[in-house]
Motif scaffolding. Structure first.
Motif, PDB file in Angstrom:
ATOM      1  N   ARG A   1       0.799  -1.219   0.000  1.00 46.43           N
ATOM      2  CA  ARG A   1       0.000   0.000   0.000  1.00 46.43           C
ATOM      3  C   ARG A   1       0.835   1.274   0.000  1.00 46.43           C
ATOM      4  N   ILE A   2       2.123   1.137  -0.138  1.00 46.48           N
ATOM      5  CA  ILE A   2       2.965   2.330  -0.229  1.00 46.48           C
ATOM      6  C   ILE A   2       2.493   3.172  -1.410  1.00 46.48           C
ATOM      7  N   GLY A   3       2.304   4.448  -1.174  1.00 53.02           N
ATOM      8  CA  GLY A   3       1.778   5.331  -2.212  1.00 53.02           C
ATOM      9  C   GLY A   3       2.675   5.414  -3.431  1.00 53.02           C
ATOM     10  N   LYS A   4       2.089   5.749  -4.563  1.00 56.18           N
ATOM     11  CA  LYS A   4       2.842   5.859  -5.809  1.00 56.18           C
ATOM     12  C   LYS A   4       3.978   6.872  -5.699  1.00 56.18           C
ATOM     13  N   GLU A   5       3.764   7.906  -4.916  1.00 58.57           N
ATOM     14  CA  GLU A   5       4.795   8.927  -4.771  1.00 58.57           C
ATOM     15  C   GLU A   5       6.061   8.359  -4.149  1.00 58.57           C
ATOM     16  N   ALA A   6       5.901   7.393  -3.226  1.00 56.46           N
ATOM     17  CA  ALA A   6       7.060   6.807  -2.557  1.00 56.46           C
ATOM     18  C   ALA A   6       7.550   5.535  -3.236  1.00 56.46           C
ATOM     19  N   GLU A   7       6.718   4.959  -4.102  1.00 56.72           N
ATOM     20  CA  GLU A   7       7.020   3.643  -4.659  1.00 56.72           C
ATOM     21  C   GLU A   7       8.359   3.612  -5.378  1.00 56.72           C
ATOM     22  N   GLN A   8       8.651   4.642  -6.167  1.00 57.39           N
ATOM     23  CA  GLN A   8       9.875   4.622  -6.963  1.00 57.39           C
ATOM     24  C   GLN A   8      11.116   4.658  -6.083  1.00 57.39           C
ATOM     25  N   PHE A   9      10.995   5.160  -4.855  1.00 59.49           N
ATOM     26  CA  PHE A   9      12.139   5.216  -3.962  1.00 59.49           C
ATOM     27  C   PHE A   9      12.249   3.955  -3.103  1.00 59.49           C
ATOM     28  N   ILE A  10      11.110   3.450  -2.641  1.00 62.86           N
ATOM     29  CA  ILE A  10      11.143   2.362  -1.668  1.00 62.86           C
ATOM     30  C   ILE A  10      11.186   0.987  -2.316  1.00 62.86           C
ATOM     31  N   LYS A  11      10.488   0.795  -3.426  1.00 63.75           N
ATOM     32  CA  LYS A  11      10.405  -0.533  -4.029  1.00 63.75           C
ATOM     33  C   LYS A  11      11.769  -1.172  -4.299  1.00 63.75           C
ATOM     34  N   PRO A  12      12.778  -0.421  -4.800  1.00 67.54           N
ATOM     35  CA  PRO A  12      14.075  -1.076  -5.023  1.00 67.54           C
ATOM     36  C   PRO A  12      14.697  -1.659  -3.764  1.00 67.54           C
ATOM     37  N   LEU A  13      14.318  -1.149  -2.629  1.00 67.72           N
ATOM     38  CA  LEU A  13      14.839  -1.657  -1.357  1.00 67.72           C
ATOM     39  C   LEU A  13      14.282  -3.029  -1.019  1.00 67.72           C
ATOM     40  N   LEU A  14      13.085  -3.326  -1.512  1.00 65.67           N
ATOM     41  CA  LEU A  14      12.331  -4.466  -1.025  1.00 65.67           C
ATOM     42  C   LEU A  14      12.483  -5.732  -1.853  1.00 65.67           C
ATOM     43  N   ASN A  15      13.114  -5.631  -2.990  1.00 66.50           N
ATOM     44  CA  ASN A  15      13.012  -6.704  -3.972  1.00 66.50           C
ATOM     45  C   ASN A  15      13.976  -7.858  -3.776  1.00 66.50           C
ATOM     46  N   GLN A  16      15.078  -7.641  -3.067  1.00 68.43           N
ATOM     47  CA  GLN A  16      16.050  -8.710  -2.917  1.00 68.43           C
ATOM     48  C   GLN A  16      16.770  -8.578  -1.580  1.00 68.43           C
ATOM     49  N   PRO A  17      17.319  -9.692  -1.074  1.00 66.63           N
ATOM     50  CA  PRO A  17      18.060  -9.605   0.178  1.00 66.63           C
ATOM     51  C   PRO A  17      19.218  -8.621   0.045  1.00 66.63           C
ATOM     52  N   GLY A  18      19.534  -7.943   1.122  1.00 69.46           N
ATOM     53  CA  GLY A  18      20.616  -6.975   1.047  1.00 69.46           C
ATOM     54  C   GLY A  18      21.136  -6.562   2.409  1.00 69.46           C
ATOM     55  N   TYR A  19      22.287  -5.908   2.386  1.00 69.13           N
ATOM     56  CA  TYR A  19      22.947  -5.420   3.592  1.00 69.13           C
ATOM     57  C   TYR A  19      23.308  -3.956   3.368  1.00 69.13           C
ATOM     58  N   ILE A  20      22.916  -3.109   4.291  1.00 67.18           N
ATOM     59  CA  ILE A  20      23.159  -1.679   4.162  1.00 67.18           C
ATOM     60  C   ILE A  20      24.073  -1.247   5.297  1.00 67.18           C
ATOM     61  N   PRO A  21      25.272  -0.760   4.995  1.00 65.38           N
ATOM     62  CA  PRO A  21      26.223  -0.410   6.061  1.00 65.38           C
ATOM     63  C   PRO A  21      25.918   0.943   6.694  1.00 65.38           C
ATOM     64  N   PHE A  22      26.083   0.997   8.008  1.00 65.24           N
ATOM     65  CA  PHE A  22      25.976   2.262   8.743  1.00 65.24           C
ATOM     66  C   PHE A  22      27.248   2.560   9.541  1.00 65.24           C
ATOM     67  N   ASN A  23      28.258   1.714   9.432  1.00 66.03           N
ATOM     68  CA  ASN A  23      29.517   1.991  10.111  1.00 66.03           C
ATOM     69  C   ASN A  23      30.118   3.283   9.570  1.00 66.03           C
ATOM     70  N   GLY A  24      30.517   4.168  10.463  1.00 64.81           N
ATOM     71  CA  GLY A  24      31.062   5.461  10.051  1.00 64.81           C
ATOM     72  C   GLY A  24      29.999   6.448   9.637  1.00 64.81           C
ATOM     73  N   GLN A  25      28.722   6.068   9.763  1.00 64.63           N
ATOM     74  CA  GLN A  25      27.606   6.944   9.394  1.00 64.63           C
ATOM     75  C   GLN A  25      26.696   7.130  10.609  1.00 64.63           C
ATOM     76  N   GLN A  26      27.272   7.587  11.692  1.00 62.69           N
ATOM     77  CA  GLN A  26      26.533   7.678  12.943  1.00 62.69           C
ATOM     78  C   GLN A  26      25.380   8.677  12.868  1.00 62.69           C
ATOM     79  N   SER A  27      25.537   9.717  12.072  1.00 62.83           N
ATOM     80  CA  SER A  27      24.461  10.695  11.944  1.00 62.83           C
ATOM     81  C   SER A  27      23.236  10.052  11.296  1.00 62.83           C
ATOM     82  N   MET A  28      23.461   9.319  10.201  1.00 62.21           N
ATOM     83  CA  MET A  28      22.357   8.629   9.525  1.00 62.21           C
ATOM     84  C   MET A  28      21.748   7.561  10.427  1.00 62.21           C
ATOM     85  N   LEU A  29      22.615   6.836  11.147  1.00 60.45           N
ATOM     86  CA  LEU A  29      22.117   5.814  12.059  1.00 60.45           C
ATOM     87  C   LEU A  29      21.285   6.450  13.171  1.00 60.45           C
TER      88      LEU A  29
END
Length: 296
Positions: free
Chosen positions: A106-134
């Motif tokens: 149900r993610i809106g069309k406005e967000a779909e183009q940004f979020i859908k690529p995140l959801l399609n396959q297993p993955g690992y996203i690093p946050f080491n050295g990115q304490q502000s983002m974390l």
């Protein structure tokens, strides 16, 4: 007792099935794994998407055939249907967010183009050295936890907003880490639609022509797009999905080779064995005997 199929859990270790299109859940990693010696055995979820956020600690992870050791701060993306297991270091700090597929859909069309690529396959996203983002991500997680503690006006709506915000924050970090492009092209969208169709129909052994017709394309045009975006032909994608499921069943179940063949839509187990050997170099029985799960 022998296991006859890969365990499907609503939440790990819970046999009751969750049939709630608005379901989501958040818990600390230690709350479920600490009393299990920090070990989560191989399983998968049919209608649930999971995100694990490691704030500190480490984990040995297996998703399907891929193994990974993570140390420090990471996000782990576990789509539906992916067989996964974890061995966490004691006192690993993190959260597990579980979301029903209809919530994701149900993610809106406005967000779909940004979020859908995140959801399609297993993955690992690093946050080491990115304490502000974390820190930004963690504040959203803490707010989601607080919303779930109290029955306040608009709680469900606020939780859905926070889930979308968490997904967007993860997508931003994924993009910054250089894993994928942020906006899907027309070909990208078509390939995602193709992968979704294959997921629905691979056991029916649809032909390349059937997939092309379902997508309103010619085989040649769809093949060109598939090779350009995924570096594989439609035929290779279909066989790859069948092969992945065959390996899952051989590795994680005690079903006979004949049972697996029939479950995967093969009318002749001998043909299944030839198919498997052609694509792996090993007959199914030998593959099963030689394979060992590194995380038990």
């Amino acid at each position: 007792m022998m296991i006859n199929s890969i365990p499907h859990f609503s939440l790990y270790g819970e046999s009751n099935w969750i049939d709630d299109p608005d379901f989501f859940h958040i818990e600390a990693i230690e709350s479920r794994s600490s009393h299990l010696d920090w070990k989560i055995k191989a399983h998968r979820h049919a209608q649930l998407f999971q995100i694990l956020i490691l704030k500190s600690g480490s984990a040995n992870i297996q998703m399907d055939e891929q193994q990974q050791h993570l140390l420090g701060s990471w996000a782990i993306i576990v789509p539906t249907g992916v067989v996964h297991s974890f061995q966490f270091a004691p006192d690993t700090d993190g959260r597990v967010i579980t979301i029903a597929v209809p919530v994701i859909d149900r993610i809106g069309k406005e967000a779909e183009q940004f979020i859908k690529p995140l959801l399609n396959q297993p993955g690992y996203i690093p946050f080491n050295g990115q304490q502000s983002m974390l820190g930004e991500l963690w504040s959203l997680i803490e707010q989601l936890e607080k919303e779930l503690q109290y029955s306040r006006e608009g709680r469900g709506l606020m939780c859905h907003y926070l889930i979308n915000a968490i997904l967007l924050q993860l997508r931003r970090q994924q993009r910054l880490s250089g894993e994928q492009h942020a906006i899907m092209s027309t070909q990208d969208r078509q390939m995602q639609a193709l992968k979704n169709l294959i997921e629905q129909h691979y056991k029916e052994h649809w032909s390349s022509d059937q997939y092309a017709q379902a997508l309103g394309s010619s085989i040649s045009r769809l093949n060109r797009a598939s090779k350009a975006v995924l570096q594989q032909s439609i035929h290779d994608l279909i066989h790859g999905r069948l092969l992945l499921e065959a390996k899952r069943q051989l590795l994680y179940t005690s079903q006979s080779i004949e049972e697996i063949a029939y479950n995967l839509g093969f009318k002749d187990p001998a043909y299944f064995s030839r198919f498997f050997k052609k694509n792996t170099g090993y007959p199914p029985g030998r593959f099963r005997a030689a394979s060992q799960q590194p995380i038990q």
